[in-house]
Enzyme design. Structure first.
Site, mmCIF file in Angstrom:
data_model
loop_
_atom_site.group_PDB
_atom_site.id
_atom_site.type_symbol
_atom_site.label_atom_id
_atom_site.label_comp_id
_atom_site.label_asym_id
_atom_site.label_seq_id
_atom_site.Cartn_x
_atom_site.Cartn_y
_atom_site.Cartn_z
ATOM 1 N N ARG A 167 0.116 -3.158 4.775
ATOM 2 C CA ARG A 167 -0.309 -3.223 6.175
ATOM 3 C C ARG A 167 -1.821 -3.466 6.286
ATOM 4 N NH1 ARG A 167 -2.355 0.997 9.489
ATOM 5 N NH2 ARG A 167 -1.864 0.807 11.697
ATOM 6 N N ALA A 208 -3.846 -4.718 4.063
ATOM 7 C CA ALA A 208 -4.222 -6.044 3.553
ATOM 8 C C ALA A 208 -3.914 -7.114 4.600
ATOM 9 C CB ALA A 208 -3.480 -6.340 2.242
ATOM 10 N N THR A 244 0.884 3.400 -7.975
ATOM 11 C CA THR A 244 1.785 4.065 -8.919
ATOM 12 C C THR A 244 1.621 5.565 -8.744
ATOM 13 O OG1 THR A 244 2.017 4.707 -11.231
ATOM 14 C CG2 THR A 244 -0.018 3.633 -10.650
ATOM 15 N N ILE A 245 2.716 6.289 -8.840
ATOM 16 C CA ILE A 245 2.601 7.735 -8.659
ATOM 17 C C ILE A 245 1.984 8.427 -9.866
ATOM 18 C CG2 ILE A 245 4.586 7.829 -7.088
ATOM 19 C CD1 ILE A 245 6.127 9.170 -9.425
ATOM 20 N N ASP A 246 1.829 7.713 -10.972
ATOM 21 C CA ASP A 246 1.455 8.385 -12.228
ATOM 22 C C ASP A 246 -0.025 8.734 -12.355
ATOM 23 O OD1 ASP A 246 4.050 8.393 -13.178
ATOM 24 O OD2 ASP A 246 3.864 6.396 -14.032
ATOM 25 N N ARG A 264 14.707 35.411 -14.020
ATOM 26 C CA ARG A 264 15.092 34.125 -14.552
ATOM 27 C C ARG A 264 13.917 33.301 -15.027
ATOM 28 N NH1 ARG A 264 19.543 32.603 -10.086
ATOM 29 N NH2 ARG A 264 21.281 33.605 -11.121
ATOM 30 N N GLY A 277 5.999 11.707 -15.442
ATOM 31 C CA GLY A 277 4.841 11.617 -16.309
ATOM 32 C C GLY A 277 5.233 11.249 -17.732
#
Lengths: 323, 323, 323, 323
Positions: free
Chosen positions: D21, D23, D126-128, D163, D171
């Site tokens: 958007r 750009a 990228t989410i990384d 627990r 990742g």
């Protein structure tokens, strides 16, 4: 330094608990004893002071508000009040303080040091982000995300109806919340305290939108802008455009609550550690903040008197992206 | 019946898209052709009508608003308008209609059938839940959850400060949204159109809370209650309690948007299928709804004229749970 | 009856706190004394019993988990354990119990009554919704909404890539969670314990989708279906379709937490009140539930031995809506 | 430069739409013509190219995924493929490109420039977050917040039961997602690709927690850590601690979707503008990023070959805060 106290003061902000947690655990890590002080300066005066350890702050990192409570204190504004607070700290053997809050909080801490010599390191806890000495304040990222989620919902409706939506967000003195809401929410205009946006220019924008068959508009209004808030702006616009189908939303304190975002938890954790490390290293009368991702200690004197300016690029981006 | 049309009309509600999707796919499943009509009766009059198939409704079940858009139509209120709409439907060969909306929508559909014989089956799409003939309307569950999330955030702050929060939720004619917000949000009072809650009684409740050191209160106000909304109520209360620290939130159209909850997606899917099945089975002039989990078709005549009463048990529960 | 106890037992579920709150406040409203029992039957045996009043349950209605904690108790399965529990209740003067949990909880309560005559009224607190005697269990609506939010996010990616997503949701013995996830999430298939879905039929569905250029698919898998969960199903499918780009998500305990929805808070509040009212009215050995929106008390005997069947209409709707 | 193209490539990330958007609107603002290219390099080769204007990107800023779709392209890895792509661009008169993606995307763009002289400016989508040349990548903030919300829900249950929870987050090559999840989620340990955490040390930590009666633990595991993911780690730990009640959650692609956070919308908007401005200013073969909040263009050569290191302070903070 062997024993420190932690308190929150002023308006609450998401991430305050994460900051308290980090301060307490850093204290434990570095071998200090740590006390919680409830209700800010009020609790300091009244001796609402209790021992904390690592488990006192379990399971609070995700909680909005502040487990230490917050309040504004008129009594601490007096010399007598501060004397009482000092006596309480003496009784508990507290030698240094971590203060989480805004400029009101730091003003008190500065005075307190000048009179009684108790060193304080502050962390910026306020959703408003208008504190000098840090790029971001604790709670700001969460507040803006909360406001934006609300605006996203309004857009669902805006997309189907021919309407103008006036959304009032927080910001008595600054547009720090309004501007990203406008950019991130795809709004047409942001009215902010730092700039004059006339009602006429809003009317022009709405009409121009209609001209290119843009049938709905969202106007973001910081509560502190000059016209007096969303309700007043909407009323004035409707006097000129009586056929306009307008709706007002005032988000209010919704923006103050909720679980903090990752950003706020990380910032709060980092600054909570930095406050304790600062006290150990002999810092006093300073606020821990981050500037360009680096940790910076800024004297309270400066955080209180200097003003952080909002980026002009951001203000321009609202216009560029709403073409 | 070989060819049907689907439209949404009136205020949009989360789940309308899920209902459109179900109607379209049920039509495909049963071998009917299906057309979408944009902008409700306006689009019917103007021929904004287009062929839909299974893929036209891919990836919309989770979307708020309505991909068919919605509008109120003055022209359809006239005989000429309806004639034009009928001519358009004739041109497209549309023999039956699925109408997703509220009583305004159904009033139009009823008139349309009486004059032109086009059968319509309606689905209740409105966040207000005040439609006779169904226990729940599409969008209601989502709207209440949205309001409640906001109230949860306000409680984070309420828990730390001595404040009274006035939160205005939707509901011009009913307390269907306000009551579960009050119960689910742990509020002290709900002011609703169906009952008179005086400003005096609110003042009493706030004072009583202070008496037992309850330092914060949340008051939920349906927009349609008799005093005129949260802003007016807050102002009146503050005249009597000038020291009270009060805050007003008007959620407004935030409650109309957002992805529908599971409940609304399931209800919308079920009723979308029921509308198409109903048309095939010869139903007309009826609204599909669920009563005690069973599918029920209620004549528009009744949905329009009869009133669904809110449960007195719920109103009582607000009081019982805020002890 | 003058004094009652409240406990949560078995797997936790969102809304348990709302139910505890309602039971406590209803007890106060009706003039009973009320004690909290921690960690279910374990705490009953060990005397983890404490007085509660109205303020004990302030600000918990929105919290996931249970403030009373939960545990499974081997000792209560023995006669000696139950004797110790009874002695503890005697010591505290507790004459009746509100038990929030599932069939394990009710089995214990039934035995306890038969041996020691302590009446218990139960509330169905489990996300699984597979309890006979109520249309909905407390926590179910929240769990399904949580799962669906996750699936919505997966769809964002599915919409851009040619992929098959296998999403495992909870449900050891039933498809109550999987079915609405499939309908509400627009999935192609739901694999559930109540029906046999072969790996071959999944492969056929994926291939059929590819045939009509549907490039992504979502398969919902209840953990208890016959093939052994998402990881195993995905592995088997990939043996036949080695070029398929598949991804596995196992939501796990994410589905158990989070703030309860309005539906769960209302249901929990209503049933919490009903438990206390039931005890006062002489009910025992029964679970309070709602069937067709009406309050119903069902003997533990029946809730434990009878099976609630999932609607065949729903199973069919998955197919109809994924055309 | 008069005409540019925009595409998204590689794994999708929240905020890609906001970047597209920005750009497109920046291009309009600066008087350029702008074309969208679908499905990354595949669409470039196949001529899936279409004219965009300001309204093409209305109402997408809040959407996850990418409206331009994404794909990996084997064909573009060949000289012939790139030739065909070049021919298509020639045909449309496209003189410069905005590429939103990761290192695979940029490697292709670099090659393409060297062979055909088409300048590209990239935005890190990228989410990384493991791209050299920017402090943050588009989508990272959203992904971490999504993961953290899930962990918060798990804590509700963890708080009531004894627990150990193993939560696998994304990742493959870095702990950028795992580390803030561990800090923000209050986890005991983060297993990441950059550091060796033995199964033995996890067992020690769990036992140590039991020793100080910490009854639940959360272990965050980046999918790329050396042991092979959460399922394998959990299995190994259970071999040593067979009585441990363990649960595994694999969040998977849930982390890729959902509406972008404010941070990601702002970053994406800023970088989308910067890409267009860069092309106009003659930039080529570079990625726009932000370092210390300043806009920086880094040659693809460097983004591809250099490695961004995760802060050791952060890794240490996990330990300090879980005391």
């Amino acid at each position: 330094m062997k024993r420190i106290g932690v308190y929150t003061s002023g308006g609450d902000a998401p991430g305050m608990n994460a900051c308290v947690r980090a301060a307490v655990r850093a204290a434990v890590y570095y071998g200090l004893e740590v006390y919680g002080i409830k209700r800010g300066y009020n609790g300091m005066i009244n001796g609402e002071i209790f021992k904390m350890d690592s488990s006192s702050v379990s399971n609070i990192i995700q909680k909005g508000g502040t487990i230490l409570k917050s309040a504004r204190s008129k009594e601490f504004m007096t010399k007598e009040g501060r004397q009482r607070a000092y006596d309480q700290l003496q009784q508990f053997g507290i030698e240094g303080l971590v203060a989480i809050g805004g400029n009101g909080t730091f003003t008190g801490a500065k005075l307190f040091y000048e009179e009684f010599g108790i060193p304080t390191v502050g962390a910026p806890g306020t959703i408003d982000n208008d504190l000098y000495g840090t790029d971001y304040t604790i709670g700001y990222d969460t507040a803006v995300n909360t406001a934006l989620e609300a605006i996203d919902k309004i857009r669902d409706t805006a997309d189907s109806h021919e309407r103008v939506f006036f959304v009032e967000v927080m910001g008595r003195d600054s547009g720090y919340i309004a501007i990203p809401c406008a950019i991130g929410g795809g709004a047409e205009i942001a009215m902010i305290p730092e700039a004059v946006t006339t009602v006429e220019s809003i009317i022009d924008t709405i009409r121009a939108g209609w001209g290119r068959s843009k049938t709905s508009s969202i106007i973001i209004i910081a509560e502190g802008e000059i016209e007096g808030g969303a309700m007043k702006v909407a009323t004035k616009v409707m006097e000129v455009l009586p056929d306009m189908d307008a709706r007002v939303t005032i988000l209010g304190h919704v923006q103050r609550g909720g679980p903090p975002t990752v950003f706020d938890r990380m910032l709060a954790s980092r600054l909570g550690i930095a406050c304790v490390k600062g006290l150990i290293d002999g810092q006093k009368n300073v606020m821990a903040g981050t500037i360009n991702s680096s940790l910076v200690y800024t004297p309270f004197e400066e955080t209180i008197t200097k003003k952080k300016e909002i980026s002009q690029d951001l203000i321009k981006a609202v216009e560029m992206l709403s073409v």
